[in-house]
Design an enzyme around this catalytic site. Sequence first.
Site, short mmCIF file in Angstrom:
data_model
loop_
_atom_site.label_atom_id
_atom_site.label_comp_id
_atom_site.label_asym_id
_atom_site.label_seq_id
_atom_site.Cartn_x
_atom_site.Cartn_y
_atom_site.Cartn_z
CD GLU A 171 -3.65 -1.63 2.95
OE1 GLU A 171 -3.75 -0.80 3.86
OE2 GLU A 171 -3.99 -1.39 1.79
CG ASP A 172 -1.84 2.64 6.43
OD1 ASP A 172 -2.19 2.24 5.30
OD2 ASP A 172 -2.12 3.77 6.87
CB THR A 231 0.07 10.94 1.98
OG1 THR A 231 -0.28 9.56 2.01
CG2 THR A 231 1.24 11.18 1.05
CG ASP A 240 -1.69 1.21 1.43
OD1 ASP A 240 -2.33 1.65 0.45
OD2 ASP A 240 -1.70 1.79 2.54
CG LEU A 241 1.69 5.68 -1.89
CD1 LEU A 241 3.18 5.48 -2.14
CD2 LEU A 241 1.08 6.49 -3.04
CG ASP A 242 -1.69 7.50 0.44
OD1 ASP A 242 -0.74 8.24 0.16
OD2 ASP A 242 -2.69 7.38 -0.30
CE LYS A 302 -5.88 -0.78 -0.94
NZ LYS A 302 -4.67 -0.11 -0.49
CB SER A 314 -2.07 2.98 -3.93
OG SER A 314 -2.56 4.20 -3.40
CB ALA A 315 -7.37 3.49 -2.22
CB SER A 316 -3.75 7.34 -3.75
OG SER A 316 -3.45 8.60 -4.29
CE LYS A 356 -3.99 6.85 9.12
NZ LYS A 356 -3.16 6.47 10.28
CG ASN A 376 -3.32 12.34 -6.20
OD1 ASN A 376 -3.42 12.95 -7.27
ND2 ASN A 376 -4.18 12.50 -5.22
C1 BG6 Z 1 -5.69 6.05 0.21
C2 BG6 Z 1 -5.69 6.92 1.44
O1 BG6 Z 1 -4.42 5.50 0.01
O2 BG6 Z 1 -6.03 6.82 -0.95
C3 BG6 Z 1 -7.05 7.57 1.59
O3 BG6 Z 1 -5.41 6.12 2.57
C4 BG6 Z 1 -7.39 8.36 0.32
O4 BG6 Z 1 -7.03 8.42 2.71
C5 BG6 Z 1 -7.33 7.43 -0.89
O5 BG6 Z 1 -8.69 8.94 0.41
C6 BG6 Z 1 -7.60 8.15 -2.21
O6 BG6 Z 1 -6.57 9.06 -2.45
P1 BG6 Z 1 -6.54 10.14 -3.59
O7 BG6 Z 1 -5.09 10.58 -3.63
O8 BG6 Z 1 -6.97 9.48 -4.85
O9 BG6 Z 1 -7.46 11.25 -3.21
MG MG Z 2 -2.74 3.19 3.55
#
Ligand code: BG6
Ligand code: MG
Length: 230
Positions: free
Chosen positions: A179-180, A26, A18-20, A155, A124-126, A54, A128
């Site tokens: 994973e955190d 972040t 996982d990233l964040d 997730k 990652s769910a992000s 998270k 970014n």
């Molecule tokens: C996850 C974070 O990795 O990404 C969440 O733990 C976050 O807090 C999610 O909402 C989505 O991130 P992003 O960067 O697409 O807004």
């Molecule tokens: Mg995380």
Amino acid sequence: MSNSLPMKDDQRKACIFDLDGVIVDTAKYHFVAWRNLANSLGFDFTEKENEKLKGVSRIDSLNLILEWGGMNFSEKIKADLALNKNEDYLTYIKKMDESEILPNVVGILEELKKLPNYKIGLGSASKNAKLILDQVGLMKYFDFIVDGSMVTNGKPHPEGFLLAASEMDVLPKNCIVFEDAPKGVEAALAAEMFAVGIGREDDLGDAHLVMADFSKTTFEKIEEKLLALV
Ligand code: BG6
Ligand code: MG
């Protein structure tokens, strides 16, 4: 013709990070940006509530925050709010550098890079994720990156981890997820992978193994502990 035998599927293994919260912290920037948004709408929320975000996708995070503030908007307005939050968040992300990589993450990645049967993935769910990895100089370590724009189900659904595994041609049972977030641990278990929780035992007790961070360990030790469970 090469005389080395092709690797059997079963011998290929992977670590999916996982990233964040695992590679970089972040959550503090997400908190500031979401809080700015909540404040602009006339309410506030706490750091404890922020913990619940998270691993949660951007739109699901917004829905939760609006629920805490007792507010609701049309899908169109919510999309604009999420975009505004992300623009604010990106001002912090664009200032990140390698000094923000969490302790011994590079040590673990370096160790894995030397193991020929291990692939390295990101789950990652992000949306970014690639930008952040690029910003902190870690792109080069990853064989495959799954970010929030590549999955339909967030997730605790296992979709993201399963996609990373299949793209790296590794069986789920041979994958170790770091994973955190409790929802991320749930996703790893739903994918039938090993789950290593990074954080507190109280939050991540369902994982096969929990550690505060990577600072006092090596990948060799982690693998040894997981193998002892099977
Ligand atoms: C996850 C974070 O990795 O990404 C969440 O733990 C976050 O807090 C999610 O909402 C989505 O991130 P992003 O960067 O697409 O807004
Ligand atoms: Mg995380």
